[in-house]
Design an enzyme around this catalytic site. Sequence first.
Site, PDB file in Angstrom:
ATOM      1  N   CYS A  48       1.131  -1.456  -0.329  1.00  0.00           N
ATOM      2  CA  CYS A  48      -0.099  -0.002   0.248  1.00  0.00           C
ATOM      3  C   CYS A  48       0.661   1.636  -0.118  1.00  0.00           C
ATOM      4  CB  CYS A  48      -0.994  -0.069   0.991  1.00  0.00           C
ATOM      5  SG  CYS A  48      -1.555  -1.547   1.287  1.00  0.00           S
ATOM      6  N   HIS A  49       1.867   1.661   0.765  1.00  0.00           N
ATOM      7  CA  HIS A  49       2.672   2.145   0.986  1.00  0.00           C
ATOM      8  C   HIS A  49       3.741   2.797   0.077  1.00  0.00           C
ATOM      9  CE1 HIS A  49       4.696   5.814   3.383  1.00  0.00           C
ATOM     10  NE2 HIS A  49       6.028   5.097   2.966  1.00  0.00           N
TER      11      HIS A  49
END
Length: 164
Positions: A48-49
Site C-alpha cells: 500500500c505504501h
Amino acid sequence: MIQSGQAIPSVKTQLINADGTMETTSDAVLGSGLVVFFSVPGAFTPTCHLNHLPSFVANAAKLRAAGVDRIVCAAVNDKHVVKTWAEASGALGEIDFLADGNAELADALGLAKDMSASGMGRRFTRSAALIRDGIMQQIFLEDAPGVTATGAPAILMALETAKA
C-alpha cells in the site's frame, strides 16, 4: 459487493484532506462529480505504501486531466494513522483519505476482507473504482498480491476506454 449502477451507501467516516480531519459520510465524500476511489488493506503496509498510493500521487495530474474531480483513498485504520500516512507519503493535497477504523464502510461496500490470519483483522480488499455523482460506475479488484488492476495506470486506461 457493490455493483455498477448502485448508489454509494451513507456510512459515517473520517475525512482527512488538506483542510484537516472531519467527521462526514461516505456519500458526501464520494457523491459529487467523477471520483476515483481506491481502498488499501492498511496505511503504511508495504504494498500500500510503496506501490498503490504512490501510483495515484504520481498520476494525480493525469487523472484530473482525464476528468476526475476527486481522488479518494480508504483504509481500515484510525484517523490518526491515516493522517500521519497521508502526510508522510506526500499525498496530502493530491489525495483525500477516508479513515474507516471499524471497517464499517468496507462492510457496507462489500469490500471487507478477513486478514486475521496475518494479525490484521478486518480490512479493505485492495480495490479501485470509478464513481460518478454517487453511483458506482466500475469497480476493480486485485485477485493476487500486488497492484495491477487497481493502480492508477489501470484506472487511466479504464477512463480512456470509457471515452472511446
